[in-house]
Scaffold this active site. Structure first.
Site, mmCIF file in Angstrom:
data_model
loop_
_atom_site.group_PDB
_atom_site.id
_atom_site.type_symbol
_atom_site.label_atom_id
_atom_site.label_comp_id
_atom_site.label_asym_id
_atom_site.label_seq_id
_atom_site.Cartn_x
_atom_site.Cartn_y
_atom_site.Cartn_z
ATOM 1 N N HIS A 132 0.850 -1.192 0.000
ATOM 2 C CA HIS A 132 0.000 0.000 0.000
ATOM 3 C C HIS A 132 0.881 1.236 0.000
ATOM 4 O O HIS A 132 1.928 1.253 0.654
ATOM 5 C CB HIS A 132 -0.932 0.027 1.227
ATOM 6 C CG HIS A 132 -2.061 0.977 1.070
ATOM 7 N ND1 HIS A 132 -1.940 2.323 1.346
ATOM 8 C CD2 HIS A 132 -3.331 0.788 0.623
ATOM 9 C CE1 HIS A 132 -3.093 2.920 1.086
ATOM 10 N NE2 HIS A 132 -3.945 2.019 0.645
ATOM 11 N N ASP A 174 -8.030 -4.763 -0.187
ATOM 12 C CA ASP A 174 -8.636 -5.290 -1.412
ATOM 13 C C ASP A 174 -8.363 -6.771 -1.618
ATOM 14 O O ASP A 174 -9.099 -7.439 -2.338
ATOM 15 C CB ASP A 174 -8.166 -4.492 -2.621
ATOM 16 C CG ASP A 174 -8.863 -3.149 -2.666
ATOM 17 O OD1 ASP A 174 -9.958 -3.061 -2.099
ATOM 18 O OD2 ASP A 174 -8.316 -2.207 -3.242
HETATM 19 N N1 ACO Z 1 4.351 -7.447 -5.395
HETATM 20 C C1 ACO Z 1 5.696 -7.540 -5.484
HETATM 21 N N2 ACO Z 1 6.559 -6.547 -5.151
HETATM 22 C C2 ACO Z 1 6.012 -5.405 -4.718
HETATM 23 C C3 ACO Z 1 4.613 -5.228 -4.601
HETATM 24 C C4 ACO Z 1 3.773 -6.297 -4.956
HETATM 25 N N3 ACO Z 1 2.447 -6.199 -4.845
HETATM 26 N N4 ACO Z 1 4.339 -3.987 -4.140
HETATM 27 C C5 ACO Z 1 5.524 -3.387 -3.980
HETATM 28 N N5 ACO Z 1 6.544 -4.243 -4.318
HETATM 29 C C6 ACO Z 1 7.981 -4.001 -4.193
HETATM 30 C C7 ACO Z 1 8.506 -3.066 -5.261
HETATM 31 O O1 ACO Z 1 8.969 -3.779 -6.391
HETATM 32 C C8 ACO Z 1 9.615 -2.361 -4.533
HETATM 33 O O2 ACO Z 1 10.731 -3.248 -4.455
HETATM 34 P P1 ACO Z 1 12.243 -2.661 -4.429
HETATM 35 O O3 ACO Z 1 12.303 -1.791 -3.218
HETATM 36 O O4 ACO Z 1 13.110 -3.864 -4.372
HETATM 37 O O5 ACO Z 1 12.382 -1.882 -5.709
HETATM 38 C C9 ACO Z 1 9.075 -2.200 -3.112
HETATM 39 O O6 ACO Z 1 8.160 -3.299 -2.953
HETATM 40 C C10 ACO Z 1 8.332 -0.892 -2.850
HETATM 41 O O7 ACO Z 1 7.357 -0.741 -3.891
HETATM 42 P P2 ACO Z 1 6.799 0.640 -4.417
HETATM 43 O O8 ACO Z 1 6.251 0.430 -5.784
HETATM 44 O O9 ACO Z 1 7.815 1.715 -4.217
HETATM 45 O O10 ACO Z 1 5.639 0.901 -3.399
HETATM 46 P P3 ACO Z 1 4.485 1.924 -3.619
HETATM 47 O O11 ACO Z 1 4.147 2.451 -2.289
HETATM 48 O O12 ACO Z 1 4.819 2.921 -4.667
HETATM 49 O O13 ACO Z 1 3.318 1.026 -4.218
HETATM 50 C C11 ACO Z 1 1.321 -0.175 -4.442
HETATM 51 C C12 ACO Z 1 2.180 0.702 -3.520
HETATM 52 C C13 ACO Z 1 1.010 0.566 -5.761
HETATM 53 C C14 ACO Z 1 -0.027 -0.457 -3.732
HETATM 54 C C15 ACO Z 1 2.078 -1.486 -4.732
HETATM 55 O O14 ACO Z 1 2.387 -2.136 -3.515
HETATM 56 C C16 ACO Z 1 1.318 -2.413 -5.664
HETATM 57 O O15 ACO Z 1 1.451 -2.274 -6.889
HETATM 58 N N6 ACO Z 1 0.504 -3.368 -5.102
HETATM 59 C C17 ACO Z 1 -0.309 -4.245 -5.903
HETATM 60 C C18 ACO Z 1 -1.592 -3.520 -6.362
HETATM 61 C C19 ACO Z 1 -2.592 -3.350 -5.228
HETATM 62 O O16 ACO Z 1 -2.881 -4.252 -4.469
HETATM 63 N N7 ACO Z 1 -3.170 -2.132 -5.143
HETATM 64 C C20 ACO Z 1 -4.209 -1.826 -4.166
HETATM 65 C C21 ACO Z 1 -3.766 -0.865 -3.144
HETATM 66 S S1 ACO Z 1 -5.000 -0.757 -1.850
HETATM 67 C C22 ACO Z 1 -6.192 0.307 -2.374
HETATM 68 O O17 ACO Z 1 -6.066 1.013 -3.357
HETATM 69 C C23 ACO Z 1 -7.494 0.371 -1.607
#
Ligand code: ACO
Length: 431
Positions: A308, A366
């Site tokens: 998140h 979610d």
């Molecule tokens: N699966 C695998 N790796 C992940 C995931 C994931 N779901 N989410 C983040 N990471 C990793 C990234 O690759 C990154 O790795 P690194 O540090 O080695 O480069 C690290 O975790 C941090 O990720 P960011 O993208 O910087 O985190 P951010 O806060 O920008 O993203 C987000 C948050 C968009 C929710 C992301 O976790 C994601 O894409 N999740 C899946 C989609 C999802 O479930 N969205 C719903 C959110 S809840 C809502 O809207 C009510």
């Protein structure tokens, strides 16, 4: 990306250091930069608003580091335990929880507005039956503005209140009709005496030839989904509603803009994406392969429903939804259903895996709400529309707060222009 760093002159620094600091009730204080350009000639640059408060608000507070979510000061955990969705709607709109008499009056006024104008039902037949429900929802909610435009003066608090009531009351009917239309089933009229979540489930899942028998565990689960998604301060769709409304536009048109924004997979589309991902994985034996893909930086695949942007320790809504998820699976005897076994195994592995633990990638709300909605028999493509149903109260409460704010200005961001500098048009023969 910054190519160089501009040093402020001593005079600029002197002026910038005089920018006022504004304190909220909780959370980080903000630098009030409204006079920055006038004083220094600089704008600020903040795509994605990662460091910018676009407004001040008294509705919802989030502390992502500590997993805190408050509506009007009340912790989400207490609201989810002790209140139903309509009490939460009252709270978000009015700032206080209702007493018995206020609640009775609120339920009565909502029930008086549950029907839609019969003419509105004709809009559905203009859409293809296989249209995505969110596409239909954007259109039909936007069309509400054509029904109530002349009776909505956004400068009058009474008109704004009735717009909010109409939206909250009619959304279950409108969302359920999206589903019925896609399946070719007749629309089911609402029943005034039923509770909000039960009415919605009946309109979604019932039919005209049989009584709809509600299961209280499932109704409570849906009600909880509605509470947990009701507001989330200045997220993308809420900011969209505020921006659209800042020009004085019709509230239903503004909410339609919010629905369009919510549709995206990076926002409200995630619960649908979770189920699509589980279907793609297909079998418990495939989980290690997909977990490896999620960790592989050269592979764009991410585990949907994990991580998140704001909650970096845990999402308090996910904790509550997990509990509801288990109640629903137990109630429906679904613990051995292959899809749900797959989801639970994925959760277990991800919670133990070093990659996910290190990055604090916990299952988000979610992940569980997708599983619950699926267990309730709701088709995957309807998930985001149900999110829109819950968020409508947040959108309209935030819109109302914005319109009544004496500091309201039309939302008009500035830009950093990087196009071609001024030049002259040459005759076509010499271009
Ligand atoms: N699966 C695998 N790796 C992940 C995931 C994931 N779901 N989410 C983040 N990471 C990793 C990234 O690759 C990154 O790795 P690194 O540090 O080695 O480069 C690290 O975790 C941090 O990720 P960011 O993208 O910087 O985190 P951010 O806060 O920008 O993203 C987000 C948050 C968009 C929710 C992301 O976790 C994601 O894409 N999740 C899946 C989609 C999802 O479930 N969205 C719903 C959110 S809840 C809502 O809207 C009510």
């Amino acid at each position: 990306m910054a190519e160089n760093y501009v040093s402020l002159t001593e005079d600029d620094k002197e002026k910038a250091s005089k920018l006022p600091i504004m304190d909220g009730t909780m959370g980080p204080s903000v630098v009030d930069i409204r006079s920055l350009y006038a004083q220094t000639g600089y704008f600020t640059y903040d795509p994605g608003f990662t460091s910018t408060a676009s407004c001040s608000s008294k509705i919802t507070y989030i502390d992502g580091d500590n997993g805190i979510l408050l509506y009007r000061g009340y912790p989400i955990e207490q609201l989810a335990e002790k209140c139903d969705f309509l009490e939460v709607c009252y709270l978000l709109l009015n700032g206080e929880l209702p007493n018995g008499a206020q609640m009775k009056e609120f339920v009565t006024i909502i029930s008086q507005h549950v029907m839609v104008h019969e003419q509105l039902t004709k809009f559905y037949s203009g859409f293809r039956r296989d249209a995505h429900p969110m596409a239909v929802l954007v259109g039909v909610v936007g069309a509400l503005s054509a029904f109530y435009h002349d009776v909505t003066d956004v400068t009058r608090p009474e008109d704004r209140y009735i717009a909010a009531i109409r939206l909250i009351a009619k959304m279950p009917n409108i969302v359920a009709m999206c589903h019925k239309y896609s399946t070719g089933m007749p629309f089911i009229y609402p029943k005034r005496k039923l509770g909000y979540a039960e009415n919605f489930m009946r309109m979604m899942m019932g039919d005209p030839y049989d009584d709809y028998i509600a299961n209280p565990v499932l109704i409570r689960a849906l009600d909880r989904i509605l509470i947990l998604h009701a507001d989330h301060e200045q997220n993308a769709s809420t900011s969209t509603v505020r921006l659209a409304g800042s020009s004085g536009a019709n509230p239903y048109a503004c909410v339609a803009a919010g629905i369009a924004c919510l549709w995206g997979a990076a926002h409200g589309g995630a619960n649908e994406a979770v189920l699509n991902m589980l279907e793609e994985i297909g079998d418990v034996t495939k989980i290690p392969e997909y977990v490896a893909k999620a960790k592989d930086k050269s592979d764009p695949f991410r585990l949907m429903g994990f991580g998140h942007r704001v909650y970096k320790n845990y999402d308090p809504r996910a904790k509550l939804m997990r509990q509801t998820c288990h109640e629903v699976l137990d109630e429906l005897n679904l613990n051995n259903d292959p899809m749900f076994k797959l989801a639970m195994e994925l959760e277990r592995i991800a919670l133990e895996d070093e990659y996910f633990v290190e990055r604090k990638l916990y299952p988000n709300v979610d992940f569980y709400s997708g599983i619950v909605l699926r267990a309730l028999g709701i088709p995957t493509e309807m998930f985001t529309a149900i999110f829109a149903l819950s968020r409508s109260v947040g959108w309209i409460a935030q819109w109302d707060e914005m319109i009544s704010d004496p500091e309201l200005k039309i939302g008009r961001p500035r830009q950093l222009y990087r196009g071609v500098a001024k030049r002259d048009v040459q005759p076509i023969s010499s271009r």
